[in-house]
Design a protein around this motif. Structure first.
Motif, PDB file in Angstrom:
ATOM      1  N   GLY A  31       0.809  -1.200   0.000  1.00 26.63           N
ATOM      2  CA  GLY A  31       0.000   0.000   0.000  1.00 26.63           C
ATOM      3  C   GLY A  31       0.847   1.256   0.000  1.00 26.63           C
ATOM      4  N   PRO A  32       0.271   2.383  -0.400  1.00 28.23           N
ATOM      5  CA  PRO A  32       1.030   3.642  -0.440  1.00 28.23           C
ATOM      6  C   PRO A  32       1.660   4.009   0.904  1.00 28.23           C
ATOM      7  CG  PRO A  32      -1.019   3.876  -1.648  1.00 28.23           C
ATOM      8  CD  PRO A  32      -1.083   2.540  -0.979  1.00 28.23           C
ATOM      9  N   ALA A  33       0.961   3.755   2.017  1.00 26.84           N
ATOM     10  CA  ALA A  33       1.519   4.118   3.325  1.00 26.84           C
ATOM     11  C   ALA A  33       2.796   3.337   3.606  1.00 26.84           C
ATOM     12  CB  ALA A  33       0.486   3.874   4.423  1.00 26.84           C
ATOM     13  N   ARG A  34       2.756   2.004   3.392  1.00 23.57           N
ATOM     14  CA  ARG A  34       3.944   1.176   3.641  1.00 23.57           C
ATOM     15  C   ARG A  34       5.041   1.515   2.639  1.00 23.57           C
ATOM     16  NH1 ARG A  34       4.928  -4.303   5.356  1.00 23.57           N
ATOM     17  NH2 ARG A  34       3.202  -4.016   6.806  1.00 23.57           N
ATOM     18  N   GLU A  35       4.681   1.675   1.369  1.00 25.10           N
ATOM     19  CA  GLU A  35       5.677   1.911   0.326  1.00 25.10           C
ATOM     20  C   GLU A  35       6.384   3.253   0.504  1.00 25.10           C
ATOM     21  OE1 GLU A  35       6.554  -0.283  -2.379  1.00 25.10           O
ATOM     22  OE2 GLU A  35       5.594  -1.541  -0.857  1.00 25.10           O
ATOM     23  N   SER A  36       5.713   4.224   1.118  1.00 26.25           N
ATOM     24  CA  SER A  36       6.346   5.532   1.312  1.00 26.25           C
ATOM     25  C   SER A  36       7.508   5.463   2.295  1.00 26.25           C
ATOM     26  CB  SER A  36       5.316   6.549   1.825  1.00 26.25           C
ATOM     27  OG  SER A  36       5.010   6.317   3.200  1.00 26.25           O
ATOM     28  N   GLY A  37       7.457   4.471   3.184  1.00 25.49           N
ATOM     29  CA  GLY A  37       8.483   4.376   4.219  1.00 25.49           C
ATOM     30  C   GLY A  37       8.381   5.448   5.283  1.00 25.49           C
ATOM     31  N   GLN A  38       7.325   6.259   5.231  1.00 23.16           N
ATOM     32  CA  GLN A  38       7.210   7.401   6.150  1.00 23.16           C
ATOM     33  C   GLN A  38       6.046   7.283   7.127  1.00 23.16           C
ATOM     34  OE1 GLN A  38       8.012  11.362   4.180  1.00 23.16           O
ATOM     35  NE2 GLN A  38       7.665  10.158   2.331  1.00 23.16           N
ATOM     36  N   VAL A  39       5.252   6.221   6.997  1.00 25.65           N
ATOM     37  CA  VAL A  39       4.111   6.002   7.881  1.00 25.65           C
ATOM     38  C   VAL A  39       4.387   4.746   8.686  1.00 25.65           C
ATOM     39  CG1 VAL A  39       1.619   5.697   8.050  1.00 25.65           C
ATOM     40  CG2 VAL A  39       2.591   7.078   6.188  1.00 25.65           C
ATOM     41  N   HIS A  40       4.359   4.869  10.023  1.00 23.95           N
ATOM     42  CA  HIS A  40       4.787   3.761  10.870  1.00 23.95           C
ATOM     43  C   HIS A  40       3.747   3.446  11.933  1.00 23.95           C
ATOM     44  CE1 HIS A  40       8.629   4.555   8.959  1.00 23.95           C
ATOM     45  NE2 HIS A  40       8.605   5.791   9.429  1.00 23.95           N
ATOM     46  N   THR A  41       3.796   2.223  12.423  1.00 21.83           N
ATOM     47  CA  THR A  41       2.930   1.815  13.523  1.00 21.83           C
ATOM     48  C   THR A  41       3.109   2.757  14.709  1.00 21.83           C
ATOM     49  OG1 THR A  41       3.044  -0.509  12.850  1.00 21.83           O
ATOM     50  CG2 THR A  41       2.410  -0.055  15.136  1.00 21.83           C
ATOM     51  N   GLY A  42       1.984   3.207  15.244  1.00 24.46           N
ATOM     52  CA  GLY A  42       2.016   4.109  16.394  1.00 24.46           C
ATOM     53  C   GLY A  42       1.978   5.581  16.035  1.00 24.46           C
ATOM     54  N   ASP A  43       2.151   5.930  14.757  1.00 27.20           N
ATOM     55  CA  ASP A  43       2.071   7.335  14.363  1.00 27.20           C
ATOM     56  C   ASP A  43       0.681   7.900  14.669  1.00 27.20           C
ATOM     57  OD1 ASP A  43       4.644   7.426  13.439  1.00 27.20           O
ATOM     58  OD2 ASP A  43       4.136   7.327  11.312  1.00 27.20           O
ATOM     59  N   GLN A  44       0.651   9.124  15.148  1.00 23.58           N
ATOM     60  CA  GLN A  44      -0.608   9.815  15.405  1.00 23.58           C
ATOM     61  C   GLN A  44      -0.899  10.775  14.253  1.00 23.58           C
ATOM     62  OE1 GLN A  44       0.451  11.644  19.141  1.00 23.58           O
ATOM     63  NE2 GLN A  44      -0.511  10.021  20.337  1.00 23.58           N
ATOM     64  N   ILE A  45      -2.104  10.695  13.699  1.00 26.70           N
ATOM     65  CA  ILE A  45      -2.514  11.590  12.619  1.00 26.70           C
ATOM     66  C   ILE A  45      -3.149  12.829  13.249  1.00 26.70           C
ATOM     67  CG2 ILE A  45      -3.960  11.869  10.574  1.00 26.70           C
ATOM     68  CD1 ILE A  45      -3.822   8.847  10.193  1.00 26.70           C
TER      69      ILE A  45
END
Length: 700
Positions: A266-280
């Motif tokens: 998915g785009p989130a994983r592929e970006s390398g910039q979105v991680h488990t625990g991140d707060q939006i």
């Protein structure tokens, strides 16, 4: 700040999918917030289904009912910012016979509590808006409690006023530390607080019923949940569109929307910039649309902002896990896209430059998920994709390249198809059981290797981390129990239960009204050695020091998880191919002690733990800035030292514009720290001479 337990488990967005159009909700009158007969009927059916089919037997007694009420209050007011102590005492007094009322499906208590909650929210928001009109003294030496004690309800209005004074002051300071001017801060916070009141006013009777029934199911365990008819409809649409979106699973945690996991491909994983625990904390549309502050929003509303058509851009403002409430948010632009099966597929590469073990070549197979193309299989296509089929081909190729051993990388693999976990295990053993499944009636079924013969007989290791879950744990546990290979890394997630989705109408023949659905925990996984993978996960044979910096994670961080237990072992033969652990541990520890990469990971883990364990923060601006700068400087210093030792110039992730290629090189170097040490451990094991030579052969 310590991690908070999962809130509103029924509001998890499986994937942020495209194409859903939802009408703008309108305020609901207080006079409409009363239960209806259909909800009473649903509650009675839920009672019966849970009593008969849930894995943990339900005992609807006064203690259980009080736990339901406590869960409900905590779900509505986790920060203890609205209810007073006398409110809670009144609810508890009125709930002394709640078990009897729940058994009859009577829901007056749930709606009484919510109506008062809504009035309290309106009152508190009015007070917060008045506070915004004044000034704050950020030179005073005072602190804000991030997480009040479990029984720390304010005794009176004055105490609650003081709690809100500090809360608003902290919200103001957070934005001030992010270099916002005071006028902008006041406008942002005004919208945030007014938005909170507006969203609570949009809760209808279905929302209230769903919230209460999920407080009910949470008193059993965290994976059982109720979906109202409207939530069920959105769930169906999401599943039909589940291959499009940004590929992220979200949950509500207090006032924040948190990334629970990202989907391989998915785009989130592929970006390398979105991680488990991140707060939006903010969402913007397109490349230059304004950001909307989403702190305090309902999860459905945040999801609705992130959804959009394939090919469009959504921008997220993210705070890293444990970064602290005053950290600066980073901005990530994602293109909503289709999540293709090949993007989730297993991949391989060879590590052949291992120091101290010349001539040893380790083949690494990354498996991001246990996937199977059920649609293609159902259409009768003989070449449908699956994890086992892809890994089989990768093994053949790696053996042809002359590798000395195989390392299976299951880090961040959240699971998937049980059949694939079982079949994959079969590539490394001849025949025998892989996992045991015990249902709510005590019946145990054994899932076994479906094919005789062994594809690969050589040295084997499995690399896991704290986010390896479910099917990953089944595979790693089987390899460990057979003694077929070494498990290396961190204790895994600990998700050892099985859920099924039940339509409640099937239990009320002839019922015309949709009663909703129940996601029900109905079985548990057990290793062939008898112990469960639940709660404890899989403990590695060789444990990395990064595991020691982690506080409660995975299943262990959830409210009321099922306990670890065991059953009788299955009938299997220990292969005795992975001995010599003590020697491997000593050799690995000696290397890691001088390894800059592990030193960086360990120190970073300690800093994150320090931040997560904070229970309060200073409201003195100078002290707050100094503390944040200390943590940020320490974090960056360890990372930069490691990268420079690798010949890599550190990249400033806040730079504009940013060099994406250099950033990817940096991320890859950090990702390889653990896998390269796991490869060295496997190479050490090969030199111990415990294994036959690698072989790949097609089986029948």
């Amino acid at each position: 700040m310590r991690p908070r337990p999962l809130r509103y488990p029924f509001l998890i967005a499986l994937l942020l999918t495209a194409g859903l159009a939802v009408a703008s909700p309108r305020p609901v009158a207080l006079a409409d917030l009363y239960p209806v007969p259909e909800q009473t009927k649903s509650a009675v059916v839920i009672n019966k289904v849970l009593e008969r089919y849930h894995y943990r037997k339900l005992s609807l007694d006064p203690a259980f009912a009080q736990a339901v009420l406590a869960n409900y209050l905590d779900a509505l007011d986790p920060s203890k910012s609205f209810f007073l102590a006398r409110d809670v005492r009144r609810f508890e007094d009125g709930g002394r016979r709640l078990d009897e009322r729940l058994r009859r499906g009577e829901l007056d208590t749930a709606f009484d509590v919510f109506r008062l909650y809504r009035m309290r929210v309106d009152d508190r928001v009015d007070y917060a808006l008045r506070l915004l009109q004044g000034d704050f003294d950020f030179t005073r030496d005072e602190h804000y409690d991030l997480e009040p004690a479990e029984d720390a309800w304010a005794e009176d209005g004055a105490a609650l006023d003081e709690r809100w004074r500090k809360r608003v002051k902290n919200d103001f300071l957070v934005l001030r530390l992010a270099d916002r001017d005071d006028a902008d801060i006041r406008e942002r916070l005004r919208k945030r607080y007014e938005g909170l009141a507006r969203r609570i006013e949009q809760f209808d009777r279905d929302d209230v019923f769903q919230a209460f029934m999920n407080a009910y199911t949470l008193a059993l365990e965290p994976h059982t949940s109720y979906m109202s008819p409207s939530t069920s409809e959105n769930f169906d649409i999401s599943m039909k569109l589940s291959l499009e979106g940004i590929g992220a699973v979200l949950r509500a945690d207090n006032e924040y929307t948190v990334v629970q996991s990202t989907v391989p491909g998915g785009p989130a994983r592929e970006s390398g910039q979105v991680h488990t625990g991140d707060q939006i904390v903010g969402v913007g549309q397109g490349l230059d649309g304004p950001f909307e502050d989403v702190v305090g929003w309902r999860l459905e509303d945040v999801v609705e902002k992130i959804r959009g058509p394939k090919g469009s851009v959504v921008r997220l403002q993210l705070l890293s896990k444990g970064a602290g409430v005053s950290a600066r948010a980073r901005e990530v632009a994602l293109v909503r896209n289709e999540i293709k099966l090949e993007d989730q597929a297993a991949k391989s590469y060879v590590i052949d430059d291992l120091e101290a073990t010349p001539g040893v070549r380790v083949g690494v197979i990354e498996i991001p998920a246990f996937y199977r193309d059920f649609q293609a299989e159902g259409e009768g296509r003989r070449d449908f994709r699956s994890t086992t089929r892809d890994v089989r081909a990768l093994i053949d190729d790696l053996v042809m390249q002359g590798v000395s051993g195989l390392l299976i990388d299951l880090r961040t693999n959240g699971g998937g198809s049980l059949a694939e976990a079982t079949a994959l295990t079969g590539l490394f053993i001849d025949t025998g059981p892989v996992v045991q499944v015990k249902d709510a009636f005590g019946r145990v079924e054994v899932e076994s290797d479906p094919e005789s013969g062994v594809l690969y007989t050589g040295p084997l290791a499995v690399l896991v981390d704290r986010d390896s879950a479910s099917a990953s744990e089944i595979f790693a546990a089987a390899i460990q129990d057979y003694g077929r290979g070494w498990v290396i890394g961190e204790p895994t997630f600990g998700k050892g239960t099985v859920q099924t989705l039940i339509d409640l109408n099937r239990y009320v023949p002839g019922e015309q009204t949709d009663l909703g659905r129940l996601r029900l925990t109905m079985a548990e996984f057990f290793r062939i050695s008898g112990g469960s993978t639940q709660l404890r996960g899989v403990e590695p044979d060789i444990r990395f020091p990064t595991a020691d910096t982690v506080i409660d994670h995975g299943e262990r961080a959830l409210d009321n998880p099922l306990p670890w237990t065991r059953i009788s072992p299955a009938d299997y033969r220990y292969l005795d191919m992975a001995d010599g652990v003590e020697t491997l541990v000593r050799q690995s520890q000696a290397r890691i002690a001088d390894d800059l990469g592990f030193r960086m990971l360990t120190e970073r883990g300690k800093l994150l733990r320090e931040m997560e364990e904070r229970t309060q923060v200073s409201l003195n601006e100078a002290q707050r800035r100094a503390e944040d700068e200390r943590l940020e400087s320490a974090f960056k210093a360890h990372q930069d030292r490691f990268l420079r030792a690798q010949g890599i110039t550190p990249v400033d992730e806040d730079a504009d514009p940013i060099d994406e290629d250099a950033l990817e090189t940096q991320r890859e170097a950090i990702s390889r720290i653990q896998v390269e040490e796991a490869a060295r451990i496997l190479a050490d094991g090969i030199l111990l001479g415990r294994h036959a030579q690698p072989r790949a052969a097609m089986t029948n």
